[in-house]
Motif scaffolding. Structure first.
Motif, PDB file in Angstrom:
ATOM      1  N   ARG A  78       0.676  -1.259  -0.002  1.00 16.25           N
ATOM      2  CA  ARG A  78      -0.117  -0.123   0.050  1.00 16.25           C
ATOM      3  C   ARG A  78       0.907   1.181   0.124  1.00 16.25           C
ATOM      4  N   ALA A  79       0.262   2.250  -0.689  1.00 18.21           N
ATOM      5  CA  ALA A  79       0.775   3.720  -0.439  1.00 18.21           C
ATOM      6  C   ALA A  79       0.048   4.681  -0.575  1.00 18.21           C
ATOM      7  N   ALA A  80       0.249   5.980  -0.403  1.00 21.78           N
ATOM      8  CA  ALA A  80      -0.552   7.165  -0.688  1.00 21.78           C
ATOM      9  C   ALA A  80       0.559   8.415  -0.748  1.00 21.78           C
ATOM     10  N   PHE A  81       0.107   9.157  -1.901  1.00 15.23           N
ATOM     11  CA  PHE A  81       0.603  10.416  -1.852  1.00 15.23           C
ATOM     12  C   PHE A  81       0.027  11.512  -0.891  1.00 15.23           C
ATOM     13  N   THR A  82       0.888  12.076  -0.627  1.00 12.03           N
ATOM     14  CA  THR A  82       0.390  13.696  -0.048  1.00 12.03           C
ATOM     15  C   THR A  82      -0.271  14.594  -1.096  1.00 12.03           C
ATOM     16  N   VAL A  83      -1.200  15.657  -0.844  1.00 11.75           N
ATOM     17  CA  VAL A  83      -1.443  16.605  -1.781  1.00 11.75           C
ATOM     18  C   VAL A  83      -0.392  17.174  -2.473  1.00 11.75           C
ATOM     19  N   GLU A  84       1.016  17.669  -1.726  1.00 11.52           N
ATOM     20  CA  GLU A  84       1.915  18.379  -2.378  1.00 11.52           C
ATOM     21  C   GLU A  84       2.745  17.586  -3.089  1.00 11.52           C
ATOM     22  N   ALA A 136      -6.474  19.536  -7.395  1.00 12.47           N
ATOM     23  CA  ALA A 136      -6.729  20.279  -8.536  1.00 12.47           C
ATOM     24  C   ALA A 136      -6.603  21.857  -8.390  1.00 12.47           C
ATOM     25  N   ARG A 137      -7.352  22.246  -7.024  1.00 15.44           N
ATOM     26  CA  ARG A 137      -7.146  23.737  -6.901  1.00 15.44           C
ATOM     27  C   ARG A 137      -5.880  24.245  -6.674  1.00 15.44           C
ATOM     28  N   LYS A 138      -5.089  23.481  -5.945  1.00 13.62           N
ATOM     29  CA  LYS A 138      -3.767  23.963  -5.777  1.00 13.62           C
ATOM     30  C   LYS A 138      -2.865  24.245  -7.370  1.00 13.62           C
ATOM     31  N   LEU A 139      -2.981  23.065  -8.026  1.00 14.68           N
ATOM     32  CA  LEU A 139      -2.626  23.148  -9.441  1.00 14.68           C
ATOM     33  C   LEU A 139      -2.956  24.356 -10.287  1.00 14.68           C
ATOM     34  N   ARG A 140      -4.318  24.693 -10.222  1.00 18.77           N
ATOM     35  CA  ARG A 140      -4.920  25.822 -10.874  1.00 18.77           C
ATOM     36  C   ARG A 140      -4.508  27.120 -10.285  1.00 18.77           C
ATOM     37  N   PHE A 159      -1.369  26.170 -13.503  1.00 16.53           N
ATOM     38  CA  PHE A 159      -1.377  25.137 -14.415  1.00 16.53           C
ATOM     39  C   PHE A 159      -2.564  25.127 -15.243  1.00 16.53           C
ATOM     40  N   ASN A 160      -2.558  25.291 -16.494  1.00 14.31           N
ATOM     41  CA  ASN A 160      -3.572  25.267 -17.353  1.00 14.31           C
ATOM     42  C   ASN A 160      -3.889  23.944 -18.255  1.00 14.31           C
ATOM     43  N   GLY A 161      -2.912  22.922 -17.833  1.00 11.17           N
ATOM     44  CA  GLY A 161      -3.078  21.463 -18.674  1.00 11.17           C
ATOM     45  C   GLY A 161      -4.264  20.878 -18.181  1.00 11.17           C
ATOM     46  N   TYR A 162      -4.740  19.586 -19.046  1.00 17.13           N
ATOM     47  CA  TYR A 162      -5.843  18.858 -18.715  1.00 17.13           C
ATOM     48  C   TYR A 162      -5.624  18.281 -17.400  1.00 17.13           C
ATOM     49  N   ILE A 163      -6.706  18.270 -16.834  1.00 14.82           N
ATOM     50  CA  ILE A 163      -6.968  17.459 -15.465  1.00 14.82           C
ATOM     51  C   ILE A 163      -8.336  16.722 -15.676  1.00 14.82           C
ATOM     52  N   ALA A 206     -14.959  20.367  -7.710  1.00  9.54           N
ATOM     53  CA  ALA A 206     -14.312  19.495  -8.622  1.00  9.54           C
ATOM     54  C   ALA A 206     -14.374  20.125 -10.031  1.00  9.54           C
ATOM     55  N   GLY A 207     -15.616  20.219 -10.351  1.00  8.06           N
ATOM     56  CA  GLY A 207     -16.005  20.569 -11.837  1.00  8.06           C
ATOM     57  C   GLY A 207     -15.382  21.939 -12.351  1.00  8.06           C
ATOM     58  N   LEU A 208     -15.139  22.729 -11.175  1.00  9.48           N
ATOM     59  CA  LEU A 208     -14.854  24.106 -11.533  1.00  9.48           C
ATOM     60  C   LEU A 208     -13.282  23.885 -11.798  1.00  9.48           C
TER      61      LEU A 208
END
Length: 419
Positions: A84-90, A129-133, A138-142, A158-160
């Motif tokens: 098992r593994a988990a990423f952090t948001v960062e 997603a919020r942090k990336l935008r 970040f304007n790439g595809y999500i 999420a949709g925004l």
């Protein structure tokens, strides 16, 4: 972040993400040999096709493969003895930006096992997603996985930020879902789908009135069904997909052939994965539903609720309906021409446009790039020309298959001669 630990997480969580096909992905793994230039690792970089047909590279990973559910068909189920593994948001944000700056990817496909609760999981996906935008510009595809059971407030946020959202229905019927995932139900999928549909439509209307209105999941929503883990027919599977297209305005339904991953008496025998040709036939039938004007009952049903594996669904329909042919290419309407085996949507449109200036003959169609060796048995050119009447449906099928196999053999021989 510690490189070795993050690399280990990436290997685990990219591998776990490969079972989610709802971004139409394919991975490559190619090692560097003899001090060659570069290598390709299966660490989550996959390919997806945008609505306008562009192929884009995505970082495809799970946030975590920890999960509170025990779905029999899922490699990440809680009872499975896996690493098992988990990423952090960062970590996800940093990986995405790092890969993007190196031109490895053009976007992110982010899914997750459900840990603690649907809201807890969805909130972290949204934070990424919020942090990336907003922070990384970040304007790439999500593409974000929308977690069934999460609150509408999180779905809306999420949709925004995301271009596309997907809520996986997983099993084609409620009965099968209850058998293999007794802690889940279809309504938990249908509710967020309906909510997202209404939000997408509402924001589109707002955008018409004000160009400053925010966009909401501009690439729409999709879903995935696992096929072959339970005994649903192709008619049931396509019926569910057709319902999603008509009622939920879905952009795509993806079909994932069950891959044996555990021993469980509720599942098919280990070692009997779903034939890839069945997936292909479902995608072909899906295409006919969306772009060619067919309905489910025309493609499957009656005595055989499953698609034929030896011929594609369009040819299968034509062979069952020879009374509809031959089609006069110079007078038939566009919808009928699209039903001719060997003629695609764009080719049919070219035919209708070209015949305004000339009476079309076989040589004209061959120049348009249609599969004439298949189409010729179903066409007329404003003159007596009905070769399919010489054959029974079975004879005509064998004739077409023979021509098809001969073409492949000739192509293969030509390729060999180059060496």
């Amino acid at each position: 972040m510690g490189f070795d630990r993050v690399k280990e997480k990436l290997e685990i969580l990219a591998d776990a993400a490969k079972y989610d096909v709802s971004c139409a992905s394919g991975q490559s793994k190619r090692a560097n040999k003899d001090k060659g230039l570069g290598d390709s690792k299966g660490y989550g970089i996959c390919h997806a096709f945008t609505e306008d047909g562009r192929c884009v590279s995505l970082l495809k990973i799970l946030l975590t493969n920890h999960c509170i559910f025990d779905c029999a068909y899922c490699v990440s189920r809680r009872s499975n003895d896996i690493k098992r593994a988990a990423f952090t948001v960062e970590e996800v944000v940093e990986l995405t930006i790092s890969f993007y700056r190196r031109n490895y990817i053009e976007g992110l496909f982010l899914s997750s096992g459900i840990f603690h609760s649907p809201d807890y999981t969805m909130e972290r996906l949204v934070r990424i997603a919020r942090k990336l935008r907003t922070e990384e510009n970040f304007n790439g595809y999500i593409h974000l996985k929308a977690i069934p059971g999460a609150s509408e407030e999180l779905m809306k946020e999420a949709g925004l930020y995301a271009d596309r959202l997907s809520v996986n229905v997983e099993m084609p019927t409620e009965q099968s879902l209850k058998l293999l995932a007794p802690e889940k139900n279809h309504q938990d999928v249908i509710r967020p789908m309906a909510y997202l549909k209404n939000q997408i439509v509402g924001h589109q209307e707002e955008k018409k009135m004000s160009r400053n209105a925010p966009v909401f999941a501009p690439a729409g929503q999709s879903t995935q069904m696992v096929i072959g883990a339970t005994p649903e027919s192709d008619q049931q599977i396509l019926g569910m997909a057709d319902q999603f297209y008509r009622q939920m305005n879905l952009k795509r339904v993806y079909y994932s052939g069950y891959v044996p991953i555990s021993e469980d008496n509720r599942l098919p025998v280990i070692g009997t994965p779903v034939p890839i040709i069945r997936e292909n036939r479902l995608y072909q039938a899906d295409w006919l539903l969306r772009f060619y004007g067919f309905n489910v009952e025309e493609l499957v049903g009656g005595q055989d609720p499953n698609l034929a594996l030896d011929v594609d669904p369009k040819l299968g329909w034509a062979l069952r309906n020879l009374d509809q042919f031959p089609v006069d290419i110079n007078t038939a309407d566009l919808e009928l021409i699209k039903r001719v085996p060997g003629i695609g949507v764009k080719s049919a449109q070219k035919i209708v446009a070209a015949r305004r200036f000339n009476r079309l003959q076989p040589e004209h169609l061959q120049q348009m790039g249609i599969v004439y060796n298949r189409a010729k048995f179903f066409l007329a050119f404003s003159r007596p020309f009905t070769p399919q009447k010489e054959y029974t449906p079975e004879q005509l099928k064998q004739k077409i298959l023979m021509l098809q196999n001969s073409k492949y053999q000739n192509t293969f021989s030509t390729q060999l001669s180059l060496f």
